[in-house]
Design a protein around this motif. Structure first.
Motif, PDB file in Angstrom:
ATOM      1  N   UNK A 422       0.810  -1.213   0.000  1.00  0.00           N
ATOM      2  CA  UNK A 422       0.000   0.000   0.000  1.00  0.00           C
ATOM      3  C   UNK A 422       0.846   1.268   0.000  1.00  0.00           C
ATOM      4  N   UNK A 423       2.152   1.120  -0.005  1.00  0.00           N
ATOM      5  CA  UNK A 423       3.065   2.261   0.107  1.00  0.00           C
ATOM      6  C   UNK A 423       3.967   2.305  -1.132  1.00  0.00           C
ATOM      7  N   UNK A 424       4.197   3.495  -1.724  1.00  0.00           N
ATOM      8  CA  UNK A 424       5.069   3.593  -2.908  1.00  0.00           C
ATOM      9  C   UNK A 424       6.546   3.454  -2.528  1.00  0.00           C
ATOM     10  N   UNK A 425       6.954   2.246  -2.204  1.00  0.00           N
ATOM     11  CA  UNK A 425       8.307   2.017  -1.690  1.00  0.00           C
ATOM     12  C   UNK A 425       9.381   2.361  -2.716  1.00  0.00           C
ATOM     13  N   UNK A 426       9.105   2.141  -3.992  1.00  0.00           N
ATOM     14  CA  UNK A 426      10.110   2.465  -5.004  1.00  0.00           C
ATOM     15  C   UNK A 426      10.378   3.969  -5.045  1.00  0.00           C
ATOM     16  N   UNK A 427       9.345   4.752  -4.900  1.00  0.00           N
ATOM     17  CA  UNK A 427       9.538   6.209  -4.867  1.00  0.00           C
ATOM     18  C   UNK A 427      10.315   6.620  -3.622  1.00  0.00           C
ATOM     19  N   UNK A 586       4.503  15.598  -1.412  1.00  0.00           N
ATOM     20  CA  UNK A 586       4.058  15.804  -2.799  1.00  0.00           C
ATOM     21  C   UNK A 586       4.930  15.049  -3.793  1.00  0.00           C
ATOM     22  N   UNK A 587       6.200  14.875  -3.481  1.00  0.00           N
ATOM     23  CA  UNK A 587       7.064  14.110  -4.382  1.00  0.00           C
ATOM     24  C   UNK A 587       6.788  12.614  -4.282  1.00  0.00           C
ATOM     25  N   UNK A 588       6.420  12.162  -3.095  1.00  0.00           N
ATOM     26  CA  UNK A 588       6.123  10.736  -2.916  1.00  0.00           C
ATOM     27  C   UNK A 588       4.744  10.377  -3.456  1.00  0.00           C
TER      28      UNK A 588
END
Length: 777
Positions: A422-427, A586-588
């Protein structure tokens, strides 16, 4: 004779002069200053501060008094002139304080200094912030990251939550349970599975365009009182409001608007629910299946006329699984539905006809659906009902889980989750130059199991009252002391602060009403409401103590002391300017939080979007999914002679585990929380009497003894086989294993118990104050 004449009850509507008196009593109790009035006028308004109580919307077109009784109580509670200083802790051991009630503990007022637990004296002693951070960091570096839990309650801001989640992942785990695990995790799991979005699809404007509302297991009058204003407006314009709830809650029966001089002077009340059905606890699956059965029957009749009730175009284009679901509905007899729901076929069909006739339907639910062993099926059934007529993805329609805590939904939005998918780990990896842990972390139940087994060695608590809020409280308190390090960040003293590991710190933080001044000046924070809108919040009151730090500063201080330096994680810069944290968010989360700082003060908040509302279904099938329930009861246990279904409830004089007082005005219960609510016929069948003192004993069947004593039998309007009593006092009865199968949410709305009359127990006047003593405050 009516049920009300036999039971404790409240004759007046929700709101009205009762609400005004409730606010006034807390105002006087807390010795609040005249500045408190000015603060209330800034509550839930642009450039003001956002309420720390429920997560209801903060509309752009706001009322002059944009707060409710509970919101005002929460604010006055924070603005109290009482102070819990090092001198207080010098006078009282923790052993002594564990004998105090929740109310008495919080009545000591705002915490003023960072404190360290001294085991030799069994007291908290003052310490410096640098000392606390240094020791916490030193201990965390020695521990296996997988043995540490980072818990957060629902009130921390988006900025704090983002940094807290980043801290945990930079440290090396996804052990990020939060209060969602105890209330609406069932929602997150079920909605994600069946519509591809883990939060509700309703927005505030839908309340003014729908023509029917269905409520399931949600107590609006106590848990989200500002909802009563749009409900009153809806009722006046002819919206049919259908309620299913084991308890007759006054907020869903009638309401007098405290902001209307005419209503206050005349005592005029607006009826809210068109139909009110007292379903058995756990019977909602059966109820909703019955509603769907009526819809299919109405569609059969319509087809004979060359018409349709079902939205066949929507179903064909946007859904899958109808055939199996329809087969399940048609194969289930009305006899089964009536037995499991406790509601007659005629009443269910009357409610179903409202659904058939309505063009635009919104469905609202609360923990009465989520906190069951088969809570997933409850939530999925709400979606089934809505999908039949295309009531998701159009204005004035949708599913709305009503969140009960200020930013509990927002915390998940910015990374507080034990589920790495559920989390954008790659970002995050690219943004902060590290390899985030990919294995699943622990949720609340799993954290408790780890503490019991000794695998969890440290617990960091960002707000909340975890030990008091969880199941199996007695067992958990004994195991808690086996941990190496416990840290609690809080504004006031509560039960969880009195049960510590070998090394323990109590760290006081600023409240949301208070000015948060950092290197770049006063700081604003942000929160997300139940409708997925984001708001800025700016506190202006003088802090309760010069020694307080903001939650952001505390999280950053612990992170700096624990982690190796990372130029991409500028903890000092973030502490000095929260706008930089919002830039990082905002970047994530580019889609939801683009131009975050520029949109922070939009009146009414900015909407972060919801794919299911756009009829984009991010499910495995790519469509909204009908699901055929395998059970009709959500309880997870069978009925047996002498076994009851216990509902744990909150009074209107509390918020979560915070007890403001001993007046549950909206239920007619005063002066005590030690009550066992039963309907009069059930009392007679059990051979009990009004005022008799009894114990409740867990009937979980796992061989563990769980008991709560000293409860006064009190006649109350409830379904047969059902008992009611207060949360968190009943938590010791809840087995840790008794939770929703899919999500792990504790099943607090149908706890299997038996009643045991206390030997020689006296009859007690239910108005006699009990459960709290006269400790000096």
């Amino acid at each position: 004779m009516s049920v009300e004449e036999n039971t404790v009850h409240y004759d007046s509507p929700a709101g009205g002069w009762g609400s005004v008196r409730g606010i006034a009593e807390v105002f006087g109790k807390e010795w609040a200053t005249p500045l408190a009035t000015e603060t209330l006028f800034r509550q839930n308004k642009p450039k003001g501060f956002m309420c720390v109580s429920c997560s209801w919307a903060k509309p752009a077109n706001y009322h002059p008094f944009e707060f409710c009784e509970n919101g005002a109580k929460a604010t006055l509670w924070e603005l109290t002139t009482r102070r819990c200083t090092p001198d207080f802790f010098g006078k009282h051991t923790l052993t002594e304080l564990r004998g105090w009630s929740d109310y008495e503990l919080e009545q000591q007022g705002r915490l003023t200094h960072p404190m360290r637990f001294d085991r030799a004296s069994d007291r908290y002693v003052p310490c410096g912030w640098d000392e606390a951070f240094r020791e916490i960091g030193s201990e965390l570096r020695r521990l296996d990251p997988k043995s540490v839990v980072f818990y957060s309650s629902g009130r921390a801001s988006l900025e704090t939550s983002y940094l807290y989640a980043l801290f945990a992942r930079l440290y090396g785990n996804n052990n990020l349970p939060d209060s969602s695990n105890m209330c609406h995790e069932t929602t997150s799991v079920a909605l994600k599975k069946v519509i591809g979005a883990s939060v509700g699809t309703v927005v505030f404007d839908d309340l003014s365009t729908c023509d029917a509302m269905f409520f399931f297991g949600q107590n609006t009058g106590t848990n989200s009182p500002r909802f009563l204003h749009p409900l009153q407006e809806a009722s006046k314009r002819g919206v049919r409001i259908i309620t299913f709830n084991p308890v007759r809650e006054r907020g869903l029966e009638s309401f007098t608007n405290p902001q209307s001089p005419v209503e206050m002077l005349t005592g005029k009340a607006t009826p809210i629910s068109t139909q009110y059905h007292q379903v058995r606890p756990g019977g909602d699956i059966a109820v909703m299946l019955g509603l769907c059965k009526h819809v299919f029957a109405a569609d059969d009749a319509a087809k004979a006329r060359g018409e349709r009730v079902l939205d066949v175009d929507f179903i064909a284009q946007h859904t899958t699984g109808l055939e199996a679901f329809e087969a399940r509905v048609r194969a289930t007899s009305w006899e089964e539905i009536e037995r499991e729901s406790g509601i007659s076929r005629a009443d269910i069909e009357a409610a179903g006809q409202v659904y058939v006739e309505a063009e635009r339907v919104c469905a609202f639910y609360g923990m009465g659906l989520t906190q069951h062993v088969h809570g997933f099926e409850n939530v999925a059934m709400v979606v089934n009902l809505l999908l039949l007529k295309g009531n998701i993805g159009r204005d004035g329609t949708g599913v709305s889980p009503v969140r009960g805590h200020s930013n509990v939904q927002g915390q998940r939005t910015v990374g507080i989750s034990e589920k790495p998918e559920l989390v954008p780990l790659d970002r995050l990896a690219e943004q902060f130059g590290f390899d985030p842990p990919r294995e699943k972390g622990v949720n609340t139940v799993e954290a408790c199991e780890g503490i019991l087994s000794g695998e969890i060695r440290s617990f960091i608590g960002l707000g909340g009252n975890f030990v008091r809020a969880i199941p199996d409280q007695d067992r958990m308190e004994k195991a808690w002391t086996g941990m190496r390090l416990t840290v609690q960040v809080a504004t006031k003293l509560n039960r969880s602060h009195l049960v510590n590991g070998e090394i323990a710190y109590l760290l006081p933080c600023l409240g949301r009403t208070e000015e948060d001044r950092q290197a770049s000046g006063p700081q604003a924070v942000s929160i997300e409401d139940t409708f997925s809108c984001i708001y800025g919040s700016l506190g202006r009151r003088t802090p309760a103590s010069d020694f307080l730090k903001s939650e952001v500063a505390i999280v950053a201080g612990m992170a700096k002391a624990t982690l190796a330096p990372n130029p991409k994680a500028p903890w000092d810069a973030w502490t000095g300017d929260y706008g930089l944290i919002r830039d990082a968010i905002a970047r994530t989360y580019r889609e939801e939080f683009h131009d975050f700082n520029d949109r922070l003060w939009i009146p009414g908040g900015f909407y972060r979007g919801n794919s299911a509302r756009e009829r984009i279904w991010k499910t495995e099938s790519g469509k909204a999914e009908f699901t055929a329930p395998e059970v009709l009861s959500a309880t997870g246990f069978s009925d047996e002679p002498g076994r009851y279904r216990l509902i744990t409830m909150r009074s209107n004089d509390q918020f979560n585990t915070t007890i403001y007082g001993y007046s549950d005005r909206l239920r007619g219960i005063e002066g005590t929380r030690d009550v066992l609510l039963m309907n009069p016929d059930e009392i007679r069948r059990a051979g009990l009497s009004d005022g008799q003192v009894v114990s409740l004993v867990s009937d979980a069947g796992d061989g563990i003894t769980r008991e709560v004593t000293g409860l006064t039998v009190t006649p109350f309007s409830l379904p047969d086989g059902c008992l009611g009593a207060y949360y968190p006092e009943m938590n010791p009865l809840m087995a840790l294993s008794h939770h929703d199968i899919q999500s792990g949410t504790p099943a607090a709305k149908s706890v299997p118990v038996r009643i045991r009359p206390e030997a020689g127990g006296p009859k007690r006047d239910r108005r006699e104050p009990t459960g709290h003593s006269a400790h000096p405050i």
